[in-house]
Design a protein around this motif. Sequence first.
Motif, PDB file in Angstrom:
ATOM      1  N   ALA A 764      25.278  40.511  16.949  1.00 18.43           N
ATOM      2  CA  ALA A 764      26.662  40.047  16.813  1.00 18.43           C
ATOM      3  C   ALA A 764      27.183  40.217  15.390  1.00 18.43           C
ATOM      4  O   ALA A 764      28.301  39.792  15.082  1.00 18.43           O
ATOM      5  CB  ALA A 764      26.763  38.586  17.218  1.00 18.43           C
ATOM      6  N   LEU A 854      27.795  30.391  19.397  1.00 20.27           N
ATOM      7  CA  LEU A 854      28.407  31.594  19.963  1.00 20.27           C
ATOM      8  C   LEU A 854      29.741  31.281  20.626  1.00 20.27           C
ATOM      9  O   LEU A 854      30.699  32.056  20.519  1.00 20.27           O
ATOM     10  CB  LEU A 854      27.460  32.238  20.964  1.00 20.27           C
ATOM     11  CG  LEU A 854      26.184  32.881  20.387  1.00 20.27           C
ATOM     12  CD1 LEU A 854      25.373  33.528  21.496  1.00 20.27           C
ATOM     13  CD2 LEU A 854      26.521  33.907  19.309  1.00 20.27           C
ATOM     14  N   ALA A 855      29.814  30.152  21.317  1.00 24.31           N
ATOM     15  CA  ALA A 855      31.081  29.776  21.967  1.00 24.31           C
ATOM     16  C   ALA A 855      32.162  29.537  20.922  1.00 24.31           C
ATOM     17  O   ALA A 855      33.333  29.902  21.121  1.00 24.31           O
ATOM     18  CB  ALA A 855      30.878  28.532  22.819  1.00 24.31           C
ATOM     19  N   GLU A 857      32.286  30.953  17.921  1.00 28.46           N
ATOM     20  CA  GLU A 857      32.658  32.261  17.391  1.00 28.46           C
ATOM     21  C   GLU A 857      33.592  33.005  18.344  1.00 28.46           C
ATOM     22  O   GLU A 857      34.550  33.659  17.925  1.00 28.46           O
ATOM     23  CB  GLU A 857      31.387  33.092  17.153  1.00 28.46           C
ATOM     24  CG  GLU A 857      30.501  32.580  16.039  1.00 28.46           C
ATOM     25  CD  GLU A 857      31.161  32.727  14.680  1.00 28.46           C
ATOM     26  OE1 GLU A 857      31.292  33.880  14.202  1.00 28.46           O
ATOM     27  OE2 GLU A 857      31.557  31.700  14.087  1.00 28.46           O
ATOM     28  N   GLN A 858      33.295  32.890  19.646  1.00 32.44           N
ATOM     29  CA  GLN A 858      34.139  33.553  20.634  1.00 32.44           C
ATOM     30  C   GLN A 858      35.547  32.976  20.630  1.00 32.44           C
ATOM     31  O   GLN A 858      36.540  33.706  20.669  1.00 32.44           O
ATOM     32  CB  GLN A 858      33.501  33.386  22.029  1.00 32.44           C
ATOM     33  CG  GLN A 858      34.360  33.805  23.203  1.00 32.44           C
ATOM     34  CD  GLN A 858      34.458  35.317  23.339  1.00 32.44           C
ATOM     35  OE1 GLN A 858      33.824  36.046  22.589  1.00 32.44           O
ATOM     36  NE2 GLN A 858      35.253  35.771  24.287  1.00 32.44           N
ATOM     37  N   LYS A 859      35.646  31.654  20.577  1.00 30.46           N
ATOM     38  CA  LYS A 859      36.958  31.000  20.575  1.00 30.46           C
ATOM     39  C   LYS A 859      37.760  31.387  19.345  1.00 30.46           C
ATOM     40  O   LYS A 859      39.002  31.514  19.411  1.00 30.46           O
ATOM     41  CB  LYS A 859      36.766  29.481  20.638  1.00 30.46           C
ATOM     42  CG  LYS A 859      38.067  28.704  20.783  1.00 30.46           C
ATOM     43  CD  LYS A 859      37.795  27.213  20.955  1.00 30.46           C
ATOM     44  CE  LYS A 859      39.102  26.452  21.144  1.00 30.46           C
ATOM     45  NZ  LYS A 859      38.863  24.990  21.330  1.00 30.46           N
ATOM     46  N   LEU A 863      33.512  36.865  17.573  1.00 32.72           N
ATOM     47  CA  LEU A 863      32.276  37.297  18.222  1.00 32.72           C
ATOM     48  C   LEU A 863      32.402  38.752  18.669  1.00 32.72           C
ATOM     49  O   LEU A 863      33.252  39.087  19.501  1.00 32.72           O
ATOM     50  CB  LEU A 863      31.954  36.404  19.419  1.00 32.72           C
ATOM     51  CG  LEU A 863      30.608  36.688  20.096  1.00 32.72           C
ATOM     52  CD1 LEU A 863      29.460  36.409  19.131  1.00 32.72           C
ATOM     53  CD2 LEU A 863      30.438  35.832  21.353  1.00 32.72           C
ATOM     54  N   ASP A 864      31.553  39.588  18.130  1.00 31.35           N
ATOM     55  CA  ASP A 864      31.512  40.999  18.506  1.00 31.35           C
ATOM     56  C   ASP A 864      30.122  41.289  19.059  1.00 31.35           C
ATOM     57  O   ASP A 864      29.201  41.631  18.328  1.00 31.35           O
ATOM     58  CB  ASP A 864      31.814  41.873  17.286  1.00 31.35           C
ATOM     59  CG  ASP A 864      31.841  43.364  17.632  1.00 31.35           C
ATOM     60  OD1 ASP A 864      31.898  43.683  18.837  1.00 31.35           O
ATOM     61  OD2 ASP A 864      31.775  44.180  16.709  1.00 31.35           O
ATOM     62  N   GLU A 894      30.270  29.085  28.895  1.00 35.41           N
ATOM     63  CA  GLU A 894      31.119  30.073  28.227  1.00 35.41           C
ATOM     64  C   GLU A 894      30.296  31.259  27.739  1.00 35.41           C
ATOM     65  O   GLU A 894      30.717  32.422  27.859  1.00 35.41           O
ATOM     66  CB  GLU A 894      31.843  29.421  27.055  1.00 35.41           C
ATOM     67  CG  GLU A 894      32.934  28.439  27.458  1.00 35.41           C
ATOM     68  CD  GLU A 894      33.458  27.659  26.269  1.00 35.41           C
ATOM     69  OE1 GLU A 894      33.379  28.187  25.141  1.00 35.41           O
ATOM     70  OE2 GLU A 894      33.926  26.518  26.461  1.00 35.41           O
ATOM     71  N   VAL A 895      29.115  30.976  27.194  1.00 34.05           N
ATOM     72  CA  VAL A 895      28.274  32.057  26.679  1.00 34.05           C
ATOM     73  C   VAL A 895      27.737  32.914  27.823  1.00 34.05           C
ATOM     74  O   VAL A 895      27.713  34.145  27.734  1.00 34.05           O
ATOM     75  CB  VAL A 895      27.129  31.472  25.830  1.00 34.05           C
ATOM     76  CG1 VAL A 895      26.090  32.522  25.513  1.00 34.05           C
ATOM     77  CG2 VAL A 895      27.692  30.890  24.537  1.00 34.05           C
ATOM     78  N   LEU A 898      29.918  35.645  29.161  1.00 38.02           N
ATOM     79  CA  LEU A 898      30.056  36.882  28.398  1.00 38.02           C
ATOM     80  C   LEU A 898      29.285  38.027  29.041  1.00 38.02           C
ATOM     81  O   LEU A 898      29.575  39.200  28.780  1.00 38.02           O
ATOM     82  CB  LEU A 898      29.556  36.677  26.960  1.00 38.02           C
ATOM     83  CG  LEU A 898      30.289  35.627  26.113  1.00 38.02           C
ATOM     84  CD1 LEU A 898      29.585  35.449  24.782  1.00 38.02           C
ATOM     85  CD2 LEU A 898      31.742  36.016  25.909  1.00 38.02           C
TER      86      LEU A 898
END
Length: 980
Positions: A764, A854-855, A857-859, A863-864, A894-895, A898
């Motif tokens: 990531a 991770l959740a 970062e995604q929000k 998150l890449d 949520e994770v 993905l």
Amino acid sequence: MPSDMSKLEQNLRRSLKGDVLFDRASRGRYSTDASIYQIEPVGVVVPRDEADLALAVDVARDAKAAILPRGAGTSQCGQTVGDALVIDCSKYLREIVGFDKNKSQVTVQPGVVLDQLNAWLKPHGLWYPVDVSTSAQCTLGGMAGNNSCGSRSIRYGNMVHNVASIDALLANGQRARFGSARPEHMPEGVRAIADKVAELAFAERDEIERMYPRVLRRVGGYNLDIFFPQSERPYTTDNSVNLAHLLVGSEGTLAVTERLTLNLAPLPKHKTLGVVNFPSFYKAMDSAQHIVKLNPAAVELVDRTMIELARANPAFRPVIERALIGKPEAILLVEFAGEEREAQLRDLTRLVELMADLGLPGSVVEMPEPRPQSELWEVRKAGLNIMMSMKGDGKPVSFIEDCAVPLEHLADYTQRLTDVFGKHGTRGTWYAHASVGTLHVRPILDMRREGAEKMRAIAEEASALVREYKGAFSGEHGDGLVRSEWVAWQFGPRLTKAFETVKDLFDPENILNPGKIVRPSRMDDRSLFRFKPGYESIKYEPALDWSAWNVQTDPVTEISTAPGTGGDLAGGFAKAAEMCNNNGHCRKFDAGTMCPSFRVTRDEKHLTRGRANTLRLALSGQLGSEGLRSDSVAAAMDLCVSCKGCKRDCPTGVDMARMKIEVKSARRMAKGLSWRDRLIGATPSMAPWARRLPWLFNAAWFVQSYLGFAKQRRLPQWRGDTFLSTTDVDDGHGEPTVVIFADTFSNNFEPEILHAARRVLAAAGHRVAVAWPTLGAPALCCGRTYLATGQVERARAEARRTLNALLPFAQKGVPIVGLEPSCLFTMRDEFLAMGLGEDADLVAAHAVLFEEFLAREQKAGRLDLALRPLSERKALLHGHCHQKAFGAMSAVQEVLSLVPDLAVTPIESSCCGMAGSFGYEAEHYETSIAMAELSLLPAVRKADAGTLVVADGTSCRHQIADGADRQAIHVAQVLERALA
């Protein structure tokens, strides 16, 4: 124990198949309900079946012992406490024994829980609509005893309007059915009573017409008015006399219920909800009379105090905030229900228009969808417990809680009663049934000190208001110890005498729950209080910091102060235990996380409430001089799996997992440690040796049964290739953006999980560091195993080492990522209770689970992570208890979302039952498996071989492996497999 009571115990043990409990701790646990009172019973019986119930009544009558039938013990007026033999019907007498769909009737035993019944009825399109806020734990026998009402009584009526018949045991042991049978069809003994009661009612007809309040919410006294059809009874077309309705609301003083036959209603197909926000409490109350003209199914109040307390609860905060517009002083939940969705939507529009006409445009939050509606109703249903979450000695006290007044007077009544509270230096908390003029109002009083005097004074002034508005002093929760004194005030001397005659006809020897409704004690008799004169906590120096509970809140200014932070439990640990108000939320039918031990045992002792009461009794010296060290306390805590479910699910915040640490510490200091506890606690310190000689340490199975471990278990296998022994300090590319905390369990038993997490984080784009101990020191540890065995000092030492290693990262703002929930959340929770200072606060603020990070970062759009579909397209997700308790389950989902094309199904489960070392201990093995068999293991067994089983807790994965022979994996491993 007096010799006659000892003889009673012996006779009960010889006669009954069920549980007979006469020990001091059991009697103490049954000495309270959700009221302010505490009266120790002579003993407790838990009948196995209806034959046992009849035998218990017979044996008690022969011994001239009083009898007190009890359901969930959630009565708020003191109905279910007394100097009597308590008969607990909630454990075994919970069968649905008859169902007639054509007649829309069901027959149940008294211990059936309302939500249990409605879950059973749902596939048939029916429900029992007396939907009280305690529906998840209250029993139907108790509801009949109190003549319960509920949020939707404006449409469906009270309990008395929805009972077809009651099968009961009379005081003389005779079985009788009370219903609509004609006199000639009644047994001779029952007819004799019925004829005399009818004769009495007709003799007092004029007085009944004159004195009975003309409001729906009238549950005081006995229902002698059933002999005269009333226009106020629109909930039934049958105006025949039903003698079962005489028993409804009688609080177990006339007969002991064996079965109830209930009238059902069609389950509404569609519901809509409008949440009206008000700038003032008075405006909300004044508007209720107009809103009910829209024919809603419910109009429920939530006041500012409850709003703010709900916002302070992590479980309720996002739910309540969705319902708010600005900062309202009160909100009304207005529900419409029926067969056609379009009709309900039109009703919602009419509500919006009405509020605009009343001068409040834009005040309605519209909720047409089911999920947000149900979530908000859960907050409302938790109202009582939310109110009781106030810390300190002052608590909202129930005694004028359910006074009911005609709706047109509601605003004036509440304003004048608020003035009464101010006169006596307090304020009230308000919520509940604005639709029918019954508001649950509780003035905040300190019942340890001057509360009794203020209670009496407020009750007298409130009663004058109720009489002026021609209302009912007892409008929902019954009479009990707190309101029976007011029955004579409400109904006058002639009807009071009539009630006494009814009691004597049914129970000539006064053995059925004496002192309730007729011939009562004074409401303010302090000898009956939970906090009696002279009540104080024993002196004890706690191992953890409980100063947060050493709080006093001024009931008017709402300013909180902490008068001390010392070890005196009168201001700390004892008050934390006293936060339990006995409302029984931990008994709830759809238990979620709380309380797993009660779910498998159904025993009061193994319930969060039962444990809190045991601690309170021990800490106030009521269980003897040993206090927390006693065998009674150890027995109550024995099956607590430290799941933390109560920390989240208990609205008053009773954290039994932390309390168990305190108990374990006290017990260890008094009794020492077993060899097994020494080994469990020393797991971190054994790790360096086990890494060098894993074959030797893994041979422990040879002696595991001698050490007290279950021979059916496969112990975790030590690894030579630990994560820390096979990884670099960091990736060598500058300052880290994230640091991994390698916990003892993942590092030594499942290092592949830590490797997977590191690879995913690196993929990531993160620069990943690993937290290392100082040179030559053992690997870092949160101290969880030491806490679990009561070795708080050693846990504190481990925590300090870990803080020293993690602090430099936290000071730079680097997230600290953990993989094992129990270890990570030890940093976020117990670290803050061990006196470790501001460093602990800082590290806790930066500590996150892998999936939480991770959740987040995604929000944030950072998150890449390139992921591909897996060969498995389905996954079952079991949440670790601490993930649920700290609100991290949504992050896991949520994770996992993905991963392309992966359909994730959460398992609706409580604790897996392994819970660290608990499931490995021989004496706990069967309980551990029983917890897992409630839902987890059956769900895993049903899953096909192509379904991933995901569980982030090491204990959970081992339980699944042992119980279902499936290998569960961590969410980090799922993402590693999906890396493109």
